[in-house]
Design an enzyme around this catalytic site. Structure first.
Site, PDB file in Angstrom:
ATOM      1  N   SER A  24       0.873  -1.174   0.000  1.00  0.00           N
ATOM      2  CA  SER A  24       0.000   0.000   0.000  1.00  0.00           C
ATOM      3  C   SER A  24       0.906   1.220   0.000  1.00  0.00           C
ATOM      4  CB  SER A  24      -0.872  -0.002   1.263  1.00  0.00           C
ATOM      5  OG  SER A  24      -1.413   1.282   1.498  1.00  0.00           O
ATOM      6  N   ASP A  85      -6.959  -5.495   3.356  1.00  0.00           N
ATOM      7  CA  ASP A  85      -8.146  -5.151   2.594  1.00  0.00           C
ATOM      8  C   ASP A  85      -9.244  -4.920   3.624  1.00  0.00           C
ATOM      9  OD1 ASP A  85      -9.160  -4.592   0.036  1.00  0.00           O
ATOM     10  OD2 ASP A  85     -10.302  -6.442   0.052  1.00  0.00           O
ATOM     11  N   PHE A 171     -12.383   9.154   7.497  1.00  0.00           N
ATOM     12  CA  PHE A 171     -12.600   9.152   6.048  1.00  0.00           C
ATOM     13  C   PHE A 171     -13.718   8.164   5.747  1.00  0.00           C
ATOM     14  CE2 PHE A 171     -10.877   5.002   4.702  1.00  0.00           C
ATOM     15  CZ  PHE A 171     -10.258   4.601   5.876  1.00  0.00           C
ATOM     16  N   GLY A 172     -14.029   8.019   4.477  1.00  0.00           N
ATOM     17  CA  GLY A 172     -14.994   6.997   4.049  1.00  0.00           C
ATOM     18  C   GLY A 172     -16.339   7.129   4.760  1.00  0.00           C
ATOM     19  N   TYR A 173     -16.779   6.040   5.348  1.00  0.00           N
ATOM     20  CA  TYR A 173     -18.109   5.985   5.960  1.00  0.00           C
ATOM     21  C   TYR A 173     -18.122   6.481   7.408  1.00  0.00           C
ATOM     22  CZ  TYR A 173     -19.036   3.045   1.876  1.00  0.00           C
ATOM     23  OH  TYR A 173     -19.176   2.582   0.594  1.00  0.00           O
ATOM     24  N   LYS A 194      -9.427   6.411  17.385  1.00  0.00           N
ATOM     25  CA  LYS A 194      -9.880   5.502  16.317  1.00  0.00           C
ATOM     26  C   LYS A 194      -8.772   4.498  15.977  1.00  0.00           C
ATOM     27  CE  LYS A 194     -11.249   4.936  11.574  1.00  0.00           C
ATOM     28  NZ  LYS A 194     -11.200   5.413  10.200  1.00  0.00           N
ATOM     29  N   ARG A 200      -8.715  -2.139  11.871  1.00  0.00           N
ATOM     30  CA  ARG A 200      -7.304  -2.292  11.453  1.00  0.00           C
ATOM     31  C   ARG A 200      -6.410  -2.545  12.659  1.00  0.00           C
ATOM     32  NH1 ARG A 200      -8.446   0.340   7.102  1.00  0.00           N
ATOM     33  NH2 ARG A 200      -8.993   2.206   8.251  1.00  0.00           N
TER      34      ARG A 200
END
Ligand code: IMP
Length: 215
Positions: A24, A85, A171-173, A194, A200
């Site tokens: 990544s 992922d 970020f994201g949702y 977080k 993660r």
């Protein structure tokens, strides 16, 4: 203490896992992963530094995609490789958006953006009483491209989907992902909070435990 492990729990030098490519180029992920794996004596190198291009993620399961990315990086560098992922799984949507989380709106003809993904999610859940969801993360670590026994670790972070956004972090949702135990959305949490409790973080801790067990 098992052979190969040092007094501080680190994997002894000479182990093939002292240097690992991270499949990544996400700087945030690199920071989080490097902090935890550094404690196990593992140096993480982002794949971009070794000129490895992004791998495809064509599979219908998280674990297959993580493995494909890890194998790709290991094959091109000759080094052990780690990939992750992740995505959001919503109970009332039978696990969707799942592996398609990053391009949920795009699949329905919309744009590839967090805002469009969130808009699709909220509209599909309109009037739905069951708001349960979780973030899922899988990590795959291969010692080499043909490793028949990859190390797999996973984490689930349970919450509920909100109708309206809350918070500005993440970020994201995250603005729609509510954590009843913290009475906050993921976007209302300080990043350090977080990063310590997320899907993660859980997967990374599990991987670290597996690595130190193995050493
Ligand atoms: P990736 O595996 O990090 O590329 O994440 C895939 C997609 O899942 C992201 O683009 C987000 O839509 C979603 N996702 C994964 N983890 C998170 C998170 O911690 N917060 C918000 N969205 C996430």
């Amino acid at each position: 203490m098992s052979e190969g492990r040092q007094g501080n729990g680190a994997i002894a030098s000479g182990s093939p896992l002292t240097k690992v490519v991270l499949a990544s180029n996400n700087a945030g992920k690199l920071r989080e992963f490097a902090a935890l794996l550094g404690a196990a004596g593992i140096e993480l190198i982002p794949q971009g530094e070794l000129n490895v291009p992004e791998a495809e993620e064509p599979h219908p399961t998280f674990v297959e995609n993580a493995l494909a990315k890890a194998r790709h990086a290991a094959k091109l560098t000759g080094l052990p490789a780690l990939a992750d992922d992740s995505g959001l799984c919503v109970r009332a949507l039978r696990g969707a958006p799942g592996v398609y989380s990053a391009r949920y709106a795009q699949l329905a003809g919309g744009e590839k953006s967090d805002a469009a993904n969130n808009a699709r999610l909220v509209s599909l859940l309109k009037g739905e009483a069951d708001r349960r969801a979780y973030y899922y993360c899988v990590l795959a670590l291969v010692r080499h491209a043909d490793d028949p026994e990859p190390l797999i670790a996973e984490g689930r972070w349970h919450g509920e989907i909100l109708d309206a956004p809350r918070g500005r972090h993440g970020f994201g949702y995250d603005p729609y992902f509510f954590l009843p135990s913290l009475n906050a959305s993921a976007a209302e949490l300080e990043p350090a909070v977080k990063n310590a409790g997320s899907h993660r973080a859980m997967a990374l801790r599990q991987l670290l435990a597996r690595l130190t067990e193995e050493a």
